[in-house]
Write a protein that holds these residues in place. Structure first.
Motif, PDB file in Angstrom:
ATOM      1  N   GLU A   1     -21.249 -26.471  30.392  1.00 50.14           N
ATOM      2  CA  GLU A   1     -20.908 -25.643  31.695  1.00 50.14           C
ATOM      3  C   GLU A   1     -20.182 -24.408  31.810  1.00 50.14           C
ATOM      4  OE1 GLU A   1     -20.059 -30.110  34.489  1.00 50.14           O
ATOM      5  OE2 GLU A   1     -18.704 -28.429  33.619  1.00 50.14           O
ATOM      6  N   ARG A   2     -19.693 -23.776  32.609  1.00 55.71           N
ATOM      7  CA  ARG A   2     -18.920 -22.422  32.665  1.00 55.71           C
ATOM      8  C   ARG A   2     -17.651 -23.203  31.906  1.00 55.71           C
ATOM      9  NH1 ARG A   2     -20.580 -17.330  36.406  1.00 55.71           N
ATOM     10  NH2 ARG A   2     -22.195 -18.087  35.343  1.00 55.71           N
ATOM     11  N   GLU A   3     -16.808 -22.493  31.399  1.00 59.81           N
ATOM     12  CA  GLU A   3     -15.473 -22.497  31.017  1.00 59.81           C
ATOM     13  C   GLU A   3     -14.461 -21.309  31.193  1.00 59.81           C
ATOM     14  OE1 GLU A   3     -15.406 -24.975  27.669  1.00 59.81           O
ATOM     15  OE2 GLU A   3     -15.783 -23.109  26.453  1.00 59.81           O
ATOM     16  N   PHE A   4     -13.415 -21.921  31.730  1.00 59.43           N
ATOM     17  CA  PHE A   4     -12.247 -21.032  31.567  1.00 59.43           C
ATOM     18  C   PHE A   4     -11.541 -19.785  30.447  1.00 59.43           C
ATOM     19  CE2 PHE A   4      -8.464 -18.894  33.224  1.00 59.43           C
ATOM     20  CZ  PHE A   4      -7.492 -19.096  32.680  1.00 59.43           C
ATOM     21  N   VAL A   5     -11.778 -19.177  29.966  1.00 67.10           N
ATOM     22  CA  VAL A   5     -11.364 -18.940  28.349  1.00 67.10           C
ATOM     23  C   VAL A   5      -9.642 -18.029  28.511  1.00 67.10           C
ATOM     24  CG1 VAL A   5     -11.419 -17.411  26.657  1.00 67.10           C
ATOM     25  CG2 VAL A   5     -13.569 -18.328  28.248  1.00 67.10           C
ATOM     26  N   ALA A   6      -9.361 -16.942  29.495  1.00 69.24           N
ATOM     27  CA  ALA A   6      -7.922 -16.725  29.786  1.00 69.24           C
ATOM     28  C   ALA A   6      -8.131 -15.979  30.991  1.00 69.24           C
ATOM     29  CB  ALA A   6      -8.045 -15.976  28.820  1.00 69.24           C
ATOM     30  N   GLY A   7      -6.887 -15.790  31.992  1.00 68.26           N
ATOM     31  CA  GLY A   7      -6.693 -15.251  33.289  1.00 68.26           C
ATOM     32  C   GLY A   7      -5.368 -14.376  33.138  1.00 68.26           C
ATOM     33  N   ILE A   8      -5.536 -13.017  34.200  1.00 63.64           N
ATOM     34  CA  ILE A   8      -4.874 -12.611  34.434  1.00 63.64           C
ATOM     35  C   ILE A   8      -4.565 -12.483  35.540  1.00 63.64           C
ATOM     36  CG2 ILE A   8      -5.625 -10.356  34.475  1.00 63.64           C
ATOM     37  CD1 ILE A   8      -3.216  -9.278  32.112  1.00 63.64           C
ATOM     38  N   SER A   9      -2.824 -11.712  35.614  1.00 63.88           N
ATOM     39  CA  SER A   9      -2.197 -11.661  37.429  1.00 63.88           C
ATOM     40  C   SER A   9      -2.004 -10.396  38.037  1.00 63.88           C
ATOM     41  CB  SER A   9      -0.771 -12.049  37.290  1.00 63.88           C
ATOM     42  OG  SER A   9      -0.175 -11.484  36.130  1.00 63.88           O
ATOM     43  N   ARG A  10      -2.198 -10.128  38.632  1.00 61.60           N
ATOM     44  CA  ARG A  10      -2.362  -8.816  39.129  1.00 61.60           C
ATOM     45  C   ARG A  10      -1.699  -8.014  38.627  1.00 61.60           C
ATOM     46  NH1 ARG A  10      -0.377  -9.138  45.151  1.00 61.60           N
ATOM     47  NH2 ARG A  10       0.736 -11.190  44.151  1.00 61.60           N
ATOM     48  N   SER A  11      -0.546  -8.026  38.289  1.00 60.43           N
ATOM     49  CA  SER A  11      -0.114  -6.681  37.532  1.00 60.43           C
ATOM     50  C   SER A  11       0.221  -6.907  36.413  1.00 60.43           C
ATOM     51  CB  SER A  11       1.575  -6.992  37.784  1.00 60.43           C
ATOM     52  OG  SER A  11       2.384  -7.991  37.349  1.00 60.43           O
ATOM     53  N   GLY A  12      -0.741  -7.938  35.881  1.00 60.52           N
ATOM     54  CA  GLY A  12      -0.968  -8.402  34.081  1.00 60.52           C
ATOM     55  C   GLY A  12       0.564  -8.940  33.651  1.00 60.52           C
ATOM     56  N   GLY A  13       1.450  -9.399  34.151  1.00 56.16           N
ATOM     57  CA  GLY A  13       2.345  -9.326  33.824  1.00 56.16           C
ATOM     58  C   GLY A  13       2.231 -10.816  33.191  1.00 56.16           C
ATOM     59  N   VAL A  14       2.052 -12.021  34.437  1.00 57.72           N
ATOM     60  CA  VAL A  14       1.158 -13.576  33.868  1.00 57.72           C
ATOM     61  C   VAL A  14      -0.314 -13.572  32.986  1.00 57.72           C
ATOM     62  CG1 VAL A  14       1.203 -16.052  35.000  1.00 57.72           C
ATOM     63  CG2 VAL A  14       2.762 -14.265  35.591  1.00 57.72           C
ATOM     64  N   LYS A  15       0.368 -14.668  32.648  1.00 51.95           N
ATOM     65  CA  LYS A  15      -0.996 -14.563  31.652  1.00 51.95           C
ATOM     66  C   LYS A  15      -1.501 -16.154  31.324  1.00 51.95           C
ATOM     67  CE  LYS A  15      -1.131 -10.408  29.450  1.00 51.95           C
ATOM     68  NZ  LYS A  15      -1.001  -9.535  27.849  1.00 51.95           N
ATOM     69  N   ASN A  16      -2.869 -16.072  31.604  1.00 50.21           N
ATOM     70  CA  ASN A  16      -3.153 -18.069  30.223  1.00 50.21           C
ATOM     71  C   ASN A  16      -4.419 -18.109  30.304  1.00 50.21           C
ATOM     72  OD1 ASN A  16      -3.568 -17.413  33.262  1.00 50.21           O
ATOM     73  ND2 ASN A  16      -4.511 -19.530  33.699  1.00 50.21           N
ATOM     74  N   TYR A  17      -4.214 -19.163  29.068  1.00 53.75           N
ATOM     75  CA  TYR A  17      -5.557 -18.867  28.210  1.00 53.75           C
ATOM     76  C   TYR A  17      -6.154 -20.198  28.305  1.00 53.75           C
ATOM     77  CZ  TYR A  17      -3.647 -14.334  26.197  1.00 53.75           C
ATOM     78  OH  TYR A  17      -3.945 -13.171  26.978  1.00 53.75           O
ATOM     79  N   ALA A  18      -7.116 -20.608  28.085  1.00 47.56           N
ATOM     80  CA  ALA A  18      -8.157 -22.081  27.220  1.00 47.56           C
ATOM     81  C   ALA A  18      -6.826 -22.742  26.063  1.00 47.56           C
ATOM     82  CB  ALA A  18      -9.197 -22.146  27.285  1.00 47.56           C
ATOM     83  N   ASP A  19      -6.945 -23.253  25.812  1.00 49.18           N
ATOM     84  CA  ASP A  19      -6.391 -24.504  24.697  1.00 49.18           C
ATOM     85  C   ASP A  19      -7.326 -23.330  23.267  1.00 49.18           C
ATOM     86  OD1 ASP A  19      -5.291 -27.404  25.546  1.00 49.18           O
ATOM     87  OD2 ASP A  19      -4.831 -25.387  25.618  1.00 49.18           O
ATOM     88  N   PHE A  20      -8.407 -23.870  23.315  1.00 49.27           N
ATOM     89  CA  PHE A  20      -9.531 -23.225  22.596  1.00 49.27           C
ATOM     90  C   PHE A  20      -8.991 -21.398  22.067  1.00 49.27           C
ATOM     91  CE2 PHE A  20     -11.832 -21.101  24.918  1.00 49.27           C
ATOM     92  CZ  PHE A  20     -12.246 -21.753  26.006  1.00 49.27           C
ATOM     93  N   VAL A  21      -8.563 -21.033  23.259  1.00 50.34           N
ATOM     94  CA  VAL A  21      -8.598 -18.827  22.171  1.00 50.34           C
ATOM     95  C   VAL A  21      -7.033 -19.417  22.677  1.00 50.34           C
ATOM     96  CG1 VAL A  21      -8.194 -18.807  24.666  1.00 50.34           C
ATOM     97  CG2 VAL A  21     -10.064 -17.358  23.320  1.00 50.34           C
ATOM     98  N   LYS A  22      -6.340 -20.371  22.297  1.00 51.27           N
ATOM     99  CA  LYS A  22      -5.147 -19.763  22.525  1.00 51.27           C
ATOM    100  C   LYS A  22      -4.892 -19.164  20.622  1.00 51.27           C
ATOM    101  CE  LYS A  22      -2.237 -22.224  25.801  1.00 51.27           C
ATOM    102  NZ  LYS A  22      -1.283 -23.873  26.002  1.00 51.27           N
ATOM    103  N   GLY A  23      -3.657 -18.506  20.628  1.00 54.89           N
ATOM    104  CA  GLY A  23      -3.751 -17.953  18.913  1.00 54.89           C
ATOM    105  C   GLY A  23      -4.895 -17.123  18.667  1.00 54.89           C
ATOM    106  N   ARG A  24      -6.102 -16.628  19.199  1.00 53.72           N
ATOM    107  CA  ARG A  24      -6.664 -15.871  19.112  1.00 53.72           C
ATOM    108  C   ARG A  24      -7.212 -15.075  19.697  1.00 53.72           C
ATOM    109  NH1 ARG A  24     -12.058 -18.493  18.121  1.00 53.72           N
ATOM    110  NH2 ARG A  24     -11.909 -20.118  20.073  1.00 53.72           N
ATOM    111  N   GLY A  25      -6.976 -14.806  21.179  1.00 52.12           N
ATOM    112  CA  GLY A  25      -6.911 -14.209  22.020  1.00 52.12           C
ATOM    113  C   GLY A  25      -6.162 -13.511  22.992  1.00 52.12           C
ATOM    114  N   ILE A  26      -5.967 -12.446  23.608  1.00 45.63           N
ATOM    115  CA  ILE A  26      -5.744 -11.847  24.189  1.00 45.63           C
ATOM    116  C   ILE A  26      -5.866 -10.868  25.080  1.00 45.63           C
ATOM    117  CG2 ILE A  26      -3.552  -9.613  23.969  1.00 45.63           C
ATOM    118  CD1 ILE A  26      -3.812 -10.431  20.884  1.00 45.63           C
ATOM    119  N   ILE A  27      -5.343 -11.457  27.050  1.00 47.83           N
ATOM    120  CA  ILE A  27      -5.592 -10.439  28.198  1.00 47.83           C
ATOM    121  C   ILE A  27      -4.744  -9.753  27.910  1.00 47.83           C
ATOM    122  CG2 ILE A  27      -4.970 -12.397  29.705  1.00 47.83           C
ATOM    123  CD1 ILE A  27      -7.811 -12.117  31.004  1.00 47.83           C
TER     124      ILE A  27
END
Length: 125
Positions: free
Chosen positions: A43-69
């Motif tokens: 299934e399609r899964e979430f990797v990372a997301g970012i707010s309209r201004s870019g100030g709030v970012k969230n990551y899936a556990d499997f990408v934390k520490g390895r990904g930057i949005i």
């Protein structure tokens, strides 16, 4: 909004890629943006997301520490830097957008209204 994802390719395990999402058509700064991925048979899964201004970012556990949005609204762009890639990261990666006043980008794919065409990331062992 129309979205165009790019930056995928073939990389060895431990390598890095920078995925780019470029938008056109509407005021991009009013959109939440998420990156998703879909591997064959999964299934399609979430990797990372970012707010309209870019100030709030969230990551899936499997990408934390390895990904930057990140995002640059002046360029209508959202990028996802992926480091220390693993074979299990192999998938088609999609960017998606949702026009919303919410603070954070949602994790559910069904909540996004606009999708790019996807870019393939292949990680060899």
């Amino acid at each position: 909004v129309q979205l165009q994802a790019s930056g995928g390719g073939l990389v060895h395990a431990g390598g890095s890629l920078r995925l780019s999402c470029r938008a056109s058509g509407r005021t991009f700064s009013s959109y939440l943006v998420g990156w998703f991925r879909q591997a064959p048979g999964k299934e399609r899964e979430f990797v990372a997301g970012i707010s309209r201004s870019g100030g709030v970012k969230n990551y899936a556990d499997f990408v934390k520490g390895r990904g930057i949005i990140s995002r640059d609204n002046a360029k209508n762009a959202v990028d996802l830097q992926m480091n220390d890639l693993k074979p299990e990261d192999t998938a088609v990666y999609y960017c998606a957008a949702r026009e919303s006043p919410a603070v954070a980008a949602p994790r559910g794919a069904v909540l996004y209204t606009d999708w790019g065409q996807g870019t393939l990331v292949t990680v060899s062992s």
